[in-house]
Design an enzyme around this catalytic site. Structure first.
Site, PDB file in Angstrom:
ATOM      1  CB  SER A   1       0.976  10.366  -4.168  1.00  0.00           C
ATOM      2  OG  SER A   1      -0.131   9.815  -3.503  1.00  0.00           O
TER       3      SER A   1
ATOM      4  CB  ALA B   1       0.088   1.052  -4.388  1.00  0.00           C
ATOM      5  CD  GLU B   2      -1.817   6.964  -0.156  1.00  0.00           C
ATOM      6  OE1 GLU B   2      -2.237   8.117   0.070  1.00  0.00           O
ATOM      7  OE2 GLU B   2      -2.196   5.964   0.471  1.00  0.00           O
ATOM      8  CB  SER B   3       4.972   6.209  -2.579  1.00  0.00           C
ATOM      9  OG  SER B   3       4.880   6.187  -1.175  1.00  0.00           O
TER      10      SER B   3
ATOM     11  CB  CYS C   1      -0.954  -0.018   1.198  1.00  0.00           C
ATOM     12  SG  CYS C   1      -2.213  -1.309   1.070  1.00  0.00           S
TER      13      CYS C   1
END
Length: 142
Positions: free
Chosen positions: A69, A64-66, A61
């Protein structure tokens, strides 16, 4: 010894090198490619495992978010930044060693809402996780 990172840091946009360090840095994120449409990066499995020694789902997670973003920020900068507002991740399998490499690909680049699909693979090109991140473009607080 050959450099395992085929993209040199200088190939990344200058603004990426100026990003503040955060959780992803402490987890060993290495960015390989950055654009609004696609970001590729990787994290080592070592140090990012759960108690049984397997790649941690939370590390998926974070990766993926890094990646998504950063891609969304590339799309809305220099006046705005992008923040994740919804993360969905499906964990398919785990990794025991090596690296997990992620590719965030734009699904929709709107004016205020941006969405990315992120595919995480192990060193054998086996899918570890599929994630989707929706970001909102905001004006940074000063």
């Amino acid at each position: 010894m050959e450099d395992p990172n085929p993209m040199k840091e200088t190939a990344l946009p200058a603004w990426v090198r100026d990003l503040p360090e955060g959780l992803d840095t402490r987890m060993g994120l290495e960015l390989l490619e950055v654009s609004a449409e696609r970001v590729v990066g990787r994290m080592p499995v070592a140090g990012n495992t759960q108690p049984l020694g397997l790649w941690h789902g939370g590390a998926s997670c974070v990766l993926a978010e890094s990646l998504a973003s950063i891609a969304a920020t590339a799309a809305v900068r220099p006046d705005r930044v992008a923040v994740g507002v919804d993360l969905n991740a499906t964990h398919h399998r785990s990794a025991h060693s090596g690296w997990v490499t992620g590719t965030a690909t734009a699904l929709r680049l709107g004016r205020t809402v941006l969405s990315y699909e992120v595919v995480l693979l192990d060193d054998d090109q086996q899918r570890i996780c599929t994630a989707r991140l929706t970001c909102q473009a905001v004006t940074p607080r000063t």
